[in-house]
Structures are given as structure tokens and as C-alpha cells.
Design an enzyme around this catalytic site. Structure first.
Site: not given
Ligand code: NAD
Ligand code: UFG
Length: 335
Positions: A124, A149, A153
Site C-alpha cells: 500500500s 494496519y 504492510k
Molecule cells: P478485502 O477485505 O475486500 O479482501 C481481503 C480478503 O482477504 C477478504 O475476502 C478476507 O475475507 C480475506 N482474508 C483476510 N484475512 C484472511 C486470512 N487470514 N485467511 C484467509 N483470508 C483472509 O480487501 P481488498 O480491498 O480487496 O484488499 C486486498 C489487499 O490489498 C489487502 O491486503 C489490503 O490490505 C491491500 N490494500 C487495499 C487497499 C484498499 O484501499 N482497498 C489499499 C492498499 C492495499
Molecule cells: N474522506 C472524507 N469523508 C469520508 C471518508 C473519507 O472526506 O467519509 C476523505 C478522507 O479524509 C481522505 C479521502 O476522503 O482525504 C480518502 O479517504 P479514504 O478513507 O477513502 O482513503 P485513505 O486515503 O484514507 O486510505 C486509503 C486506504 C488505506 C491505505 C491508504 C494509503 O483505505 O488502506 O489509502 O494509501 F492505507
């Protein structure tokens, strides 16, 4: 290629499974369904008209994982499984460290034992912490993320780098995602978290379908173009395609660790997201301005040029299609 997808029923994992199947890869999903539903398997199969092998299991369960590796000739792993809610991780740090670190260590041990040493890891942008410059480049040193969290990572990146140094057979790609939004054009898969969403787009969607009364924009006094925070939003299908490119690259690459930003390279404000969402979907989103959210950085976005140069990947979607596809998905779920 035969690829194990951990967390494959989740938001990013499911979209990546679709793209992998479209490219004729064979996939095996392992997910404990902690944050996703089994019906996603059917949806992936419906979209692609291809079969998926699914194991409902925890990646930390070594016996189960060993069986999965014995039953399948797995050549590479994409490791999505993990817990990802920033706020929750502050309240439940042990759960986050236990789940994210333990599952990764177990996976790496089992992969090693089965001589499967090709891995793509979901990292991330959070591992950059707060940098002096808003444009994040892979050559920047990691800085400590502000929450457990993010720290998991950064720790996993470190573990993988150490592993790669200790055993030169490993090929590891760390993909640093920026802010994924959007959904598959079919409207079948997307992101619809339980409860009140923390992230911006899922919250906007709940307001759009009138499940929540209004959005609060956190802060309007940032030193940005309109006073609201800047992020780099990326369509989840573009992100999914980045994984295909990373895998193709990994199979040809010499062993070692590779790091790529997956982002659009463009900084977009919260206000711009709301305005664009309203315009392309012809809908009014009620919102108010509230105080800044603790821990939010004012603005950052990716330098995505390394992924373009080395993987031949760049985004194809726009802010308009991200907003359109997100809304299409949520409407489809409510029908
Ligand atoms: P998500 O929660 O939709 O998907 C993650 C999946 O992993 C879920 O289906 C959950 O049930 C499964 N899971 C969690 N722990 C597990 C375990 N111990 N064993 C088996 N399954 C398990 O999340 P996502 O948004 O698809 O994110 C996927 C990956 O990308 C994650 O590692 C997350 O941290 C990373 N990531 C996500 C974002 C974002 O904004 N969505 C940003 C940066 C990184
Ligand atoms: N925001 C609002 N109102 C809301 C929710 C979010 O104004 O109800 C704003 C936040 O302040 C931020 C922007 O929208 O400025 C994006 O917020 P998100 O919560 O959607 O995303 P973040 O950038 O905070 O976090 C995301 C992922 C994390 C990751 C991070 C770093 O959720 O997992 O990006 O890249 F770690």
C-alpha cells in the site's frame, strides 16, 4: 499458469481473478470469508464463463495450506488476504498484527517447502508514511505509517526483502496500491462493506442509495487546490490488470524483489470526487464539511512511471468511469 490467490473473494482479489481468467490462467482461491461472501465465486464464474477452485480456509492454518499446495501444482501466489481497516487496526492492533503477519509467514513457509517461490504481494502507499514531497516514487525510503494496519504492510515488505536476500531463488513483487475505487462493468462485483463505511467512495455510495443521510468531507482548510484532501484514485479493474502485468514480468525477471506503485499518477481532491460523481450519475450527494480526520495526510499521489516503463502498465479508466462503475455496482446490488 496455475496461481493461488489468497483473499480472492475480496474486493481487489475478485477483480484480479476475473482478469487472470480472461487471460486463461488457472486459479485457486483461498479465503476465510471474514470480509467477503462465497457468492463472489459464482459471480467470477458468471462473468468469465470459467471455473474457479475455492477453498474456504484461513491462510494462517498451516495444515490446510499444506494440503492446498499438495493438491495443486501452484506456480505463483498473489497474496491479497489481510485485514485492511485503518481505524479498526488502531483499536485492535493485536488482531491486525496476528492476522496479517501470521498469515504471510505461514504462506511463505509453505511456499518454500513446496518450492514455489514466485510471489506478488498487495502492499500500500501507506508504507511511504509522510514524505517531504507529495509525489511518491518507489526510490523513496519507507517512513513509518501512522497506524498498525500500515505498519503490518511495511513489516511484510521488510520480511519479503529479507527473505529474498536469504534465498536468491525467490522472485517477489511488491505492488503499492494507491486508492482503489470503481467496480467491474458488469455490476456483479465491487465493494460494499458491512456497516458504516470508512472509505470515501463506499460512503458516497451509501448516501447515493439513501442508506446514509449525508457525507462529511473531512477538512476544507488543507493547503490544496480547493481545501480538501488530495489522493490518487485508481479504477479497481486497472489495478487488477496491473497484477497480470506484474506476473508476466515476474516470470521473466531475474530473482529478487521488485517494487511498483499502482496509481493513476493524478491527484484528485475529495470535492472533485463528489462533484464528478454527481455529474456523471446525475444525482445529488448531500454533504457537509467537518473537521479534519485524525491521521489524514493533506495530499499525495503516485509517480506511476516505473510500472509503465518496466511492466508496460498504465491506467485506462478515468475519474468519470470510476464514479459511474461504482454507482452501477451499488444500484445492481440493491435490485
Ligand atoms: P478485502 O477485505 O475486500 O479482501 C481481503 C480478503 O482477504 C477478504 O475476502 C478476507 O475475507 C480475506 N482474508 C483476510 N484475512 C484472511 C486470512 N487470514 N485467511 C484467509 N483470508 C483472509 O480487501 P481488498 O480491498 O480487496 O484488499 C486486498 C489487499 O490489498 C489487502 O491486503 C489490503 O490490505 C491491500 N490494500 C487495499 C487497499 C484498499 O484501499 N482497498 C489499499 C492498499 C492495499
Ligand atoms: N474522506 C472524507 N469523508 C469520508 C471518508 C473519507 O472526506 O467519509 C476523505 C478522507 O479524509 C481522505 C479521502 O476522503 O482525504 C480518502 O479517504 P479514504 O478513507 O477513502 O482513503 P485513505 O486515503 O484514507 O486510505 C486509503 C486506504 C488505506 C491505505 C491508504 C494509503 O483505505 O488502506 O489509502 O494509501 F492505507
Amino acid at each position: 499458469m496455475k496461481i493461488l490467490i489468497t483473499g480472492g473473494t475480496g474486493y481487489i482479489g475478485s477483480h484480479t481473478c476475473v482478469e487472470l481468467l480472461n487471460e486463461n490462467h488457472e486459479i485457486i482461491i483461498v479465503d476465510n470469508l471474514y470480509n467477503s461472501k462465497k457468492t463472489v465465486i459464482e459471480k467470477i464464474q458468471n462473468i468469465t464463463n470459467k471455473k474457479v477452485k475455492f477453498y474456504e480456509a484461513d491462510v494462517s492454518d498451516k495444515n490446510r495450506l499444506e494440503n492446498i499446495f499438495e493438491e495443486n501444482d501452484i506456480e505463483a501466489v498473489i497474496h491479497f488476504a489481510g485485514l485492511k481497516a485503518v481505524g479498526e487496526s488502531v483499536k485492535m492492533p493485536l488482531t491486525y498484527y496476528r492476522n496479517n503477519i501470521d498469515s504471510t509467514l505461514t504462506l511463505l513457509e509453505v511456499m518454500s517447502e513446496h518450492n514455489c517461490k514466485n510471489l506478488v504481494f498487495s502492499s500500500s502507499a501507506t508504507v511511504y508514511g509522510e514524505q517531504e514531497e507529495p509525489v511518491y516514487v518507489e526510490s523513496m525510503k519507507r517512513k513509518e505509517p501512522s497506524n498498525p494496519y500500515g505498519k503490518t504492510k511495511a513489516m511484510i515488505e521488510q520480511i519479503l526483502e529479507d527473505l529474498s536476500i536469504s534465498d536468491p531463488e525467490w522472485k517477489i513483487t511488491l505492488l503499492r496500491y494507491f486508492n482503489p475505487i470503481g467496480a467491474h462493468k458488469s455490476g456483479e462485483i465491487g465493494e460494499d462493506p458491512n456497516g458504516i463505511p470508512n472509505n470515501l467512495m463506499p460512503y458516497i455510495l451509501k448516501v447515493a442509495i439513501q442508506e446514509l443521510p449525508e457525507l462529511t468531507i473531512f477538512g476544507k482548510d488543507y493547503d490544496t487546490k480547493d481545501g480538501t484532501c488530495i489522493r490518487d484514485y485508481i479504477h479497481v479493474v486497472d489495478l487488477a490488470k496491473g497484477h497480470i502485468k506484474a506476473l508476466e514480468h515476474l516470470t521473466k525477471a531475474t530473482p529478487g524483489t521488485y517494487i511498483y506503485n499502482l496509481g493513476s499518477g493524478q491527484g484528485i481532491s475529495v470535492q472533485e470526487i463528489v462533484t464528478t460523481f454527481e455529474k456523471v450519475n446525475n444525482i445529488k450527494i448531500d454533504y457537509k464539511f467537518g473537521p479534519r480526520r485524525e491521521g489524514d495526510l493533506p495530499g499525495f499521489y503516485s509517480d506511476a512511471s516505473k510500472a509503465y516503463k518496466e511492466l508496460g502498465w498504465k491506467v485506462e479508466e478515468t475519474l468519470e468511469t470510476m464514479c459511474k462503475d461504482s454507482y452501477n455496482y451499488i444500484k445492481n446490488q440493491k435490485q
